[in-house]
Scaffold this active site. Structure first.
Site, PDB file in Angstrom:
ATOM      1  N   ASN A 195       0.899  -1.161   0.000  1.00 15.47           N
ATOM      2  CA  ASN A 195       0.000   0.000   0.000  1.00 15.47           C
ATOM      3  C   ASN A 195       0.931   1.203   0.000  1.00 15.47           C
ATOM      4  OD1 ASN A 195      -2.346  -1.639   0.221  1.00 15.47           O
ATOM      5  ND2 ASN A 195      -1.835  -1.934   2.367  1.00 15.47           N
ATOM      6  N   GLU A 216      -8.292  -3.248  -2.563  1.00 18.34           N
ATOM      7  CA  GLU A 216      -8.451  -2.658  -1.231  1.00 18.34           C
ATOM      8  C   GLU A 216      -8.244  -1.141  -1.272  1.00 18.34           C
ATOM      9  OE1 GLU A 216      -5.746  -5.050   1.151  1.00 18.34           O
ATOM     10  OE2 GLU A 216      -7.276  -6.606   1.335  1.00 18.34           O
ATOM     11  N   ARG A 234       0.824  -7.690  -8.572  1.00 17.98           N
ATOM     12  CA  ARG A 234       0.073  -8.570  -7.680  1.00 17.98           C
ATOM     13  C   ARG A 234      -1.283  -8.972  -8.253  1.00 17.98           C
ATOM     14  NH1 ARG A 234      -0.880  -6.978  -2.223  1.00 17.98           N
ATOM     15  NH2 ARG A 234      -0.006  -8.799  -1.229  1.00 17.98           N
ATOM     16  N   ASP A 240      -6.771 -14.954   1.468  1.00 13.39           N
ATOM     17  CA  ASP A 240      -5.771 -14.090   2.086  1.00 13.39           C
ATOM     18  C   ASP A 240      -5.030 -14.800   3.219  1.00 13.39           C
ATOM     19  OD1 ASP A 240      -4.323 -11.829   2.543  1.00 13.39           O
ATOM     20  OD2 ASP A 240      -5.925 -10.672   3.459  1.00 13.39           O
ATOM     21  N   GLU A 270       0.382 -13.069  10.024  1.00 14.73           N
ATOM     22  CA  GLU A 270      -0.737 -12.136  10.171  1.00 14.73           C
ATOM     23  C   GLU A 270      -2.024 -12.790  10.686  1.00 14.73           C
ATOM     24  OE1 GLU A 270      -1.741 -10.076   6.554  1.00 14.73           O
ATOM     25  OE2 GLU A 270      -3.615  -9.316   7.395  1.00 14.73           O
ATOM     26  N   GLU A 296      -4.566 -24.955  13.392  1.00 16.27           N
ATOM     27  CA  GLU A 296      -5.785 -25.147  12.601  1.00 16.27           C
ATOM     28  C   GLU A 296      -6.876 -25.774  13.470  1.00 16.27           C
ATOM     29  OE1 GLU A 296      -5.625 -28.141   9.479  1.00 16.27           O
ATOM     30  OE2 GLU A 296      -6.932 -26.923   8.220  1.00 16.27           O
TER      31      GLU A 296
HETATM   32  C1  GCU Z   1      -4.147  -8.320   3.719  1.00 22.90           C
HETATM   33  C2  GCU Z   1      -3.585  -7.438   4.767  1.00 22.90           C
HETATM   34  C3  GCU Z   1      -3.419  -6.035   4.262  1.00 22.90           C
HETATM   35  C4  GCU Z   1      -2.550  -6.071   3.025  1.00 22.90           C
HETATM   36  C5  GCU Z   1      -3.199  -6.962   2.004  1.00 22.90           C
HETATM   37  C6  GCU Z   1      -2.315  -7.157   0.797  1.00 22.90           C
HETATM   38  O1  GCU Z   1      -5.475  -7.990   3.460  1.00 22.90           O
HETATM   39  O2  GCU Z   1      -4.393  -7.441   5.900  1.00 22.90           O
HETATM   40  O3  GCU Z   1      -2.804  -5.282   5.265  1.00 22.90           O
HETATM   41  O4  GCU Z   1      -2.381  -4.799   2.527  1.00 22.90           O
HETATM   42  O5  GCU Z   1      -3.414  -8.227   2.540  1.00 22.90           O
HETATM   43  O6  GCU Z   1      -1.702  -8.207   0.721  1.00 22.90           O
HETATM   44  O7  GCU Z   1      -2.259  -6.314  -0.057  1.00 22.90           O
END
Ligand code: GCU
Length: 844
Positions: free
Chosen positions: A222, A303, A336, A382, A410, A528
């Site tokens: 991001n 996103e 991506r 994800d 994460e 898991e």
């Molecule tokens: C997940 C993650 C985000 C990240 C996104 C990505 O959703 O929580 O913080 O930016 O993946 O891989 O782009």
């Protein structure tokens, strides 16, 4: 007596305190029993005298390693002596440097691929030949790894990397924070700029290079367009300088809208000539600062990020925009595939986020420039605890592809839970997609073998930080190690890599080796078990911290991570016949397997099918709901064994690392019970089906805080989500500055118990609690997890803050009075959930 003291000193010396900074590159002295060897080199010759050269680093590293492991302080020279070739030396260099006279034959040179090496150990004569400079360094690390693992065999082999792209991605923001930061703030940015002191950056490059990683994307996907300011370009130049001696190249993530946000243009349309010129100029300029820039990473139309779709251009138009200017410099564009709409409508039975990647890339195969690599997360959603392989890998036969793995845990315990990820990654890498009815392992697709692609490979989201352990926990470095080693050779086993890491990181002791390996190998299935089963995803809170349980957060929003759980059934119907059609994105043989309830693997049942809670599993015959219950109890039981198993290694690991790991494993065992109870209560509530073994909702050894006698300001509150508190309620103090109390008269039989207290440790305060039995202090603790636990913390009472403390061996008589005193701090009002007196063997 003197002898005993010497032995003691030696033992202590072996276990000298360590902070984790060297991770698996400790070069610890070998135990005497293993260090008896006959032949070691007596000098080091590294055929390059430029201090920034990886070959020079190889010489330094060999020196450090031989000194550390054997106490041999060898001289390092940078050229071959004229005349007689040296004997008893380790000689390292590139094919070119060895030249014709060195005896390195044409066969070796022609067998080497870029970054590959030849390693020959013949007694005390060791030859390491890299196809290029970093190949030579990789060979040196390989030799040192053999020595550190007490492997003194004569060997002669070529090792080539499976793929050219072996990169980490670091989600560092320019202000020094990291998106999903579990190892402290980042090591290279602060206050909008690259920091002055890049020592840690160099140390990180050393670690990466030792496992074959050749590039790092240094900023968040991001991306902040300000990465491209003049000052930052200069900073990136310094950062690349810090990486370069280890053969690690630097790359950056770009913000698609930069031409508009910082370039003064009115558009960022990828076909606009001004935009094209902007990126050409930026690229040329960047290469002046970083002449060996690896390339770019772009997250577009995902996103909320800008991208080509804004202008009705294709994703290929978007990727090629960056790829073309990079071509002039030999750079790679990682694009991506994580493109999806996060405003889906759950009332549409056919809507499915999992479908997005294949749909968005439909028709684009073959439309990307040759230096574009499409970077695909391992699963279609994800980084969940269990996902099927992304079907997109089967759709890119004329496009380079890389797999994206997440080293940072994460959704998998954020480094506060031991979860060794290589077994999970292997389920994807070894999966056969059967493209065109032929063997098509994912690992062969991403390495370019299956479709004969020139590029491809592995991206690992690492997010290392300033914490001395890099990732926030000693045990989590196993995942970074495994990532690099799998990127080099994905056919290796999770078990083999783990054993290497254990020996290098903690030592050779047999009990240590088997204990820690066994725990790590149990950890992913265990995780898991106590989180999301049967392919329903992790069930963590996807709207907040991605850490503790919150299954309700999965549904009723546009993110599309739905479970579709209601009173009758659960799971996403992704069949072609009746569901979202996702199963049909796989090649026919795989699609057929997933489509049918008779052939879908149990572990992905709820990923592909919506079934009643009473649906029986093919393998065990359990119903879905009973499997949830059983798995959660089994998972928490396994976690409960970890502290004692680790404790059996006391004295075999230095006390700093021993204590740090133990503290986390104790925490994990407690949080596993939080998970167990939350998920079980949630689905018992949804399905109204009881646990046939009567465990869920029955805690005979607990006393709920809300049932205790409250004084000093404690009052009862409902907890949200309800399932994250035992009995769905807790007590919180209402007055700051003074202690509140919760008291109960115990009705359990006389005996010795472990006292467990369930409480909430929020980020916004450090409350203190103390437990007294008949006014005698049993123990006290502080809610300071925000100071030592690496996970993202919550400021509420929920599944992230819920935790436990345990005081073993408390003698209790019926009628004893137990009192817990809580003193609030800041916004944390000493929240208390329950007390439990657990007889030996009871895990609750
Ligand atoms: C997940 C993650 C985000 C990240 C996104 C990505 O959703 O929580 O913080 O930016 O993946 O891989 O782009």
């Amino acid at each position: 007596m003197v002898m005993r003291r010497i032995l003691l000193a030696l033992a202590v010396g072996c276990a000298a305190a360590e902070d984790g900074l060297n991770a698996w590159l400790r070069y610890a002295p070998l135990p005497c029993s293993l260090s008896r060897h006959h032949s070691l080199p007596e000098s080091i010759i590294a055929l390059n005298s430029t201090t920034t050269s990886p070959v020079y680093s190889a010489g330094q590293e060999l020196h450090k390693g031989l000194l550390g492991i054997f106490g041999k302080n060898l001289t390092v020279s940078t050229s071959l002596p004229s005349g007689k070739p040296p004997s008893k030396a380790v000689v390292v260099g590139t094919v070119a440097a060895f030249g014709k006279s060195s005896g390195v034959g044409h066969d070796v040179a022609s067998a080497l691929e870029p970054d590959g090496f030849w390693l020959e150990v013949k007694g005390s004569m060791v030859t390491i030949v890299g196809q290029n400079e970093r190949g030579a360094l990789y060979g040196a690390f390989q030799y040192l790894s053999l020595l550190a693992r007490a492997d003194f065999s004569d060997v002669a082999f070529v090792s080539n990397p499976a793929a050219p792209v072996r990169w980490t991605n670091e989600w560092d923001n320019l202000d020094g924070s990291i998106e999903h930061q579990y190892g402290g703030p980042g090591i290279w940015f602060q206050g909008g700029h690259v920091v002055d002191d890049l020592t840690r950056a160099g140390q990180y490059a050393r670690l990466l290079s030792s496992v074959g990683i050749n590039a790092v994307i240094v900023n968040n996907v991001n991306a902040d367009a300000n990465i491209l300011t003049d000052a930052n370009m200069q900073g990136l130049g310094r950062l690349a300088d810090a990486f370069r001696p280890y053969g690690v190249q630097l790359g950056i993530a770009l913000n698609f809208a930069s031409p508009q946000s910082i370039g003064g243009l009115s558009t960022f349309d990828p076909l606009d000539p001004g935009v094209i010129q902007f990126w050409t100029d930026i690229t040329d300029k960047l290469y002046q600062h970083v002449p060996d820039l690896a390339g770019y990473l772009v997250k577009a139309n995902s996103e909320g990020q800008p991208g080509p779709l804004t202008y009705n251009r294709t994703l290929a138009d978007g990727a090629n925009l960056f790829a073309r200017p990079l071509q002039a410099h030999g750079g790679v564009l990682m694009f991506r595939a994580f493109v999806y709409n996060n405003n889906l409508n759950e009332s549409d039975w056919k809507a499915d986020r999992a479908n997005a990647a294949v749909q968005f890339f439909d028709g684009l195969d073959g439309k990307f420039e040759e230096n574009v690599v499409v970077q695909v997360k391992y699963g279609p959603i994800d980084f969940q605890v269990r996902e099927p392989t992304s079907p997109l890998f089967a759709h890119l036969s004329r496009t380079n592809a890389a797999i994206e793995l997440e080293v940072a845990q994460e959704y998998l315990g954020q480094q506060c839970h031991l979860v060794y990820l290589a077994p999970l990654w292997k389920t994807v890498l070894d999966f056969d997609l059967r493209v065109d009815g032929r063997p098509s392992l994912v690992r062969d697709i991403v390495t370019g073998r299956r479709f004969k692609r020139p590029l491809g490979g592995f991206a690992g989201v690492a997010n290392v930080g300033t914490h001395p352990t890099w990732l926030g926990s000693h045990l989590a470095t196993a995942n970074l190690y495994a990532f690099g080693r799998l990127a080099w050779d994905p056919s290796q086993t999770a078990e083999g890599l783990l054993d290497e890491w254990v020996v290098l990181t903690f030592g050779h002791d047999r009990h240590l080796r088997s204990t820690l390996s066994q725990m790590a190998l149990e950890s992913w299935p265990m995780y898991e078990n106590y989180t999301g089963n049967l392919g329903i995803q992790t069930l963590t809170d996807i709207l907040y911290t991605h850490y503790g349980p919150n299954p309700a957060s999965m549904d009723n929003n546009g993110w599309g991570q739905w479970t579709r759980a209601d009173a009758h059934g659960i799971g996403m119907d992704r069949t072609v016949s009746n569901g979202t059609g996702f199963a049909g994105q796989y090649p026919p043989e795989v699609a057929a397997m997933y489509e049918s309830l008779h052939t879908v693997p149990d572990e992905l049942l709820l990923w592909f099918h919506h079934v009643p809670y009473t649906q029986r599993l093919r393998t065990t015959g359990e119903t879905v709901i009973q499997h949830f219950y059983n798995a959660h109890y089994a998972g928490a039981e396994t976690a409960a064994t970890f502290p004692a198993r680790w404790a059996s290694l006391r004295g075999k690991v230095d006390s700093d690392r021993y204590d740090a790991v133990l503290r986390r494993l104790i925490y994990q065992a407690g949080h596993a019970i939080v998970w167990r109870d939350a998920i079980n209560e949630f689905y018992r509530n949804k399905s109204s089906i009881e646990d046939e073994r009567g465990r869920v909702g029955h805690h005979p050894w607990r006393v709920e805080a809300e049932d205790m006698t409250l004084a000093g300001g404690y009052s009862v509150v409902d907890v949200t989500p309800f399932e994250t508190a035992s009995g769905f309620r807790a007590v919180v103090a209402t007055k700051n500055g003074s202690a509140a109390t919760a008291t109960t008269t115990l009705r359990f039989p006389d005996g010795t118990y472990d006292l467990v207290v369930g409480y909430f440790d929020q980020a916004n305060g450090r409350s203190r609690w103390a437990a007294y039995l008949n006014d005698k202090l049993v123990g006290s603790w502080v809610g300071d997890g925000e100071d030592w636990l690496s996970h993202e913390h919550s400021t509420h009472l929920d599944g992230h803050s819920a935790t436990r403390v345990r005081f073993p061996g408390v003698k209790v008589r019926k009628g004893d009075v137990l009192r817990v005193e809580g003193t609030p701090d800041g916004g944390e009002m000493a929240p208390l959930d329950y007390v439990a007196l657990l007889p030996d063997g009871v895990i609750d």
